[in-house]
Every structure is written in C-alpha cells, then in structure tokens.
Design an enzyme around this catalytic site. Sequence first.
Site, PDB file in Angstrom:
ATOM      1  N   GLU A 193     -11.265   7.742   8.304  1.00  0.00           N
ATOM      2  CA  GLU A 193      -9.867   7.641   7.857  1.00  0.00           C
ATOM      3  C   GLU A 193      -9.700   6.790   6.600  1.00  0.00           C
ATOM      4  OE1 GLU A 193      -7.353   6.363  11.085  1.00  0.00           O
ATOM      5  OE2 GLU A 193      -7.956   7.998  12.389  1.00  0.00           O
ATOM      6  N   GLU A 249     -11.297  12.243  16.712  1.00  0.00           N
ATOM      7  CA  GLU A 249     -10.408  11.355  17.472  1.00  0.00           C
ATOM      8  C   GLU A 249      -9.174  12.132  17.883  1.00  0.00           C
ATOM      9  OE1 GLU A 249      -9.108   7.640  15.746  1.00  0.00           O
ATOM     10  OE2 GLU A 249     -11.112   7.230  14.966  1.00  0.00           O
TER      11      GLU A 249
HETATM   12  O1  IFM Z   1      -7.433   2.902  16.935  1.00  0.00           O
HETATM   13  C1  IFM Z   1      -7.293   3.769  15.862  1.00  0.00           C
HETATM   14  C2  IFM Z   1      -8.650   4.099  15.267  1.00  0.00           C
HETATM   15  O2  IFM Z   1      -9.336   2.950  14.901  1.00  0.00           O
HETATM   16  C3  IFM Z   1      -8.483   4.966  14.051  1.00  0.00           C
HETATM   17  N1  IFM Z   1      -7.671   6.120  14.351  1.00  0.00           N
HETATM   18  C4  IFM Z   1      -6.424   5.907  15.023  1.00  0.00           C
HETATM   19  C5  IFM Z   1      -6.639   5.065  16.262  1.00  0.00           C
HETATM   20  C6  IFM Z   1      -5.296   4.847  16.993  1.00  0.00           C
HETATM   21  O3  IFM Z   1      -4.401   4.208  16.155  1.00  0.00           O
END
Ligand code: IFM
Length: 473
Positions: free
Chosen positions: A170, A376
């Site tokens: 990200e 994710e």
């Molecule tokens: O916890 C975060 C993660 O580190 C990166 N993506 C989003 C998740 C939830 O906010």
Amino acid sequence: MTDQAPPLAFPADFLWGAATAAYQIEGAADEDGRTPSIWDTFSRTPGRVRNGDTGDIATDHYHRYRDDVALMAELGLPAYRFSLSWPRIRPGGSGSANKAGLDFYDRLVDELLAHGIAPVATLYHWDLPQELEDAGGWTARITADRFAEYAALAAGRLGDRIATWTTLNEPWCSAFLGYGSGVHAPGRADPAAALTAHHHLLLAHGLAVGALRAELPPTARVSLTLNLAAVRPLTDDPADREAARRIDGLANRIFLDPVFHGRYPADVLADTAHVTDWSFVRDGDLAEISRPLDSLGINYYTPTVVAADDPAGPAPRQDGHGGGERSAWPADHGIRFLPAEGERTAMGWPVDAEGLYELLTRLRDELPGLPLLVTENGAAYDDYSDPSGAVHDPERIAYLHAHLTAVHRAIAAGVPVRGYFLWSLLDNFEWAYGYGKRFGMVHVDFASQRRTPKDSARWYAEVVRSGTLRPPV
Ligand code: IFM
C-alpha cells in the site's frame, strides 16, 4: 427444499492464507539490534496514536512465533503473508545486515515450512528506519537505493525458501497518509512531499524488483501490493463524474500507469501541476518502475464514493483514514468524500463487497492475463471474549462470506484471482487507532497475550479445508 445459495467451489490450486505486518505484531522493538522506525517515533509522540499505544510489545510475536505458527497449522492455513522489518534486518537503514534480525526471519520461515505453510514475504509495510527519515525519508531519492540494497540482503538470506516476494504494501498510505495528511508516520502534511514520496516509493519498488530478480531463483515470484480504490461518483452528474476521474487518477492510475505502462497519466500530472512540477522524475525512472511483475496484490476493504463539492451540503469528509486537519489527497479541492450506504464496520467503513468485484474485473480488463492475489481483506468489529471464553463474531463471518462470494464471481467472470489472504491473523496494532480496532480472526488479550480463535477463524478454516464457500449458518 431450501432456498439457500449453493456452495461455491474455488479452484483446487487457490492459495488461502492470512496476513500480518511486522510492526503491527512483532513487538521486541529494542531487541537484538533493531533500531527505531518512523512508526516507533510517531507512536511514541503524544497525540499521534489513540490511547498512546505503541508497537513496543504488540502481540509479542517475536517471542511467540512458534505458538502462532502452530495456531496457523491448527487452522489449516496453507500460506502466511507477513512483512520483514527493515530496521531489524538493516538497523539504521544502511550498512551491513544485522545477523540477529535475519536469524529471526530464518527461524520463522523454517517453522512455517516445517508445518507445511508457504511463506509470502513483504519487504516494506511502513516501517522506514528513522535514520532514513531524518535524511529526508521517502522525499529523498537515496531512500529508494537503500531499499533495493535491503531487498538484496533479505533475498540473499531467505530467497532459497520464500517463493513469493512483495516489494511494498500500500504505497498510497506511505505517501499520502504519511506525507500528505500526516495521520500516519512520519506525520508530515505537505502535498508536494506526498507526490515526491510517491515517486520515490515506486522507484524503490522498481529497483527492488531488479535486486530481487538478481538474488532469487528464476522460479520465484515478485509482486507489489496496492490498495486500489473502487471509486464511484455519487450521481451521474458530470461534476460528480469529474470528481471520480480525479480521485481515480490519484488512487489508481497514479500507480497502475507507471508500474504497468511506464508513464504517469497526463490528467494526473495536470491535476497536480499547482502542487509540483514533477521534476523529481528522472530519465530512466519509469523504465525501472515498470519492470515486469509476476502478479499484483490487491487490498480491499470498502469503496470510495465522491461528489463535486456542494457548498450548501454536509461538511466534506476527507478519506476515511483517521481524519486529520489536512487532506491525504494532493489535489482534491472541490471534492466531497461520502460514506457508501449501509452497514459499517468498527472502522466506520461501509460493507460493500461489490466494490471488490468492480476492482477485480477492472483489472482483468486493463491488465489482461496478470495473476491477481487478494492480499488483504477483512473487517474490524468490537469483539470480546464472553464468560465462557468464546469470541462470537457473526458480522465478520458475514463480511468474509460476502467478499469471498465476490471473489468467486470474479473468478467465474474470468479474473485470474489466484489467492486470498484474510486481514488479519491476529488482533494487532491498527496504526493511528492503536489496539482499539480488532481485525483478527484470532482474538488477542493484550494484557496476557492469550490467543483465542474467534468463530470466524473456525469458519474460515472450514472454507480453506473444503475449498468451498457455504452460506454462514
Ligand atoms: O491494518 C491495516 C494494514 O496494515 C494495511 N491495510 C489495511 C489494514 C486495516 O486498516
């Protein structure tokens, strides 16, 4: 007869797993030669993280990794996505590698492999060594070179056992929350710095791809994980559509065009011309940034709904990432961010699985044939352990069911989605929200460090075991 939906079967070789990140779970912040990262500094600064929480101890995974791997094995997870800590492996961000730091990941990887769990490693999940930030951080070009050197050190030691590598997690958050709104470390709020950081992060990615390919066996897979946005205009009004175009540029095309086509989008350059002249882009950078990848990781939680500003309407919402005085977006003047309709998670993020389907099918059309991984997806809820010690989280099961149904639909529509990683294995340090937001499928009692699989963990274990999604009961 029932009117329940039929079970949905996933491909036999679909890669199932769960994800974490080093600073969010490891703790042991000052042990075995690790030096502070920007998140140590930021979280130890009063007022930056809710409740004054830090990652000093987190879930103590550094000491408990064997138990955590045993838990993953008990849940039947075939793969585990985690991140390596740069300041643990290369304290201070430059110079020689820290043997003790590499040894930790060596032990973790061996433990995973001994349990039949495939390690999937990310090199950067936001923990920039503080010394590099002191020298300019991601606004300094040299940071990209330092990152590629660190990538080579990590791959040189672990590349014989880790088959799948991701450079950055990200980078939108690193650049725009870290340097734009300042709600993430290092807490700078300067739109020009955010765009400079953005470019140097992409350059770091490209240089690291080269460094990884030089170290890794040819069978290794190299990837990048982006939190692309499913951007929707509030209405079909041309002004709302124009707002959506601009945010799509700054959330999506500012990554996809350079990484996959070797150019920045002309409209994004024009939209941000009042912020920067982009002179930090040098000859050869885009060729470096667009080195071929084996797959792309997508992190998805909720869609982004935008509208043209209405001076008489409600106050503009900035971005759903913890507020802050300044906008994360380098050029969002005249744009309102609105919550999508419907149910929300504990983050206040609307539950909308259609956004994941939209994103995956878009990528099928724009990047034909590129394998995708959902690296994710998950949700925070206010989970608690009941008097019997159980943690019931039906909302999370419903969220996961809806999103996995969207992934299944996408595969049926020809999207090459090869795997899914639930965020997160454990409740952990949720950045500026501290420990107050629980994303884990395993509950962590932070006082005792006791782990308790929530109902969702048992539910997910059955999905993984059977390769089949059934409606929650
Ligand atoms: O916890 C975060 C993660 O580190 C990166 N993506 C989003 C998740 C939830 O906010």
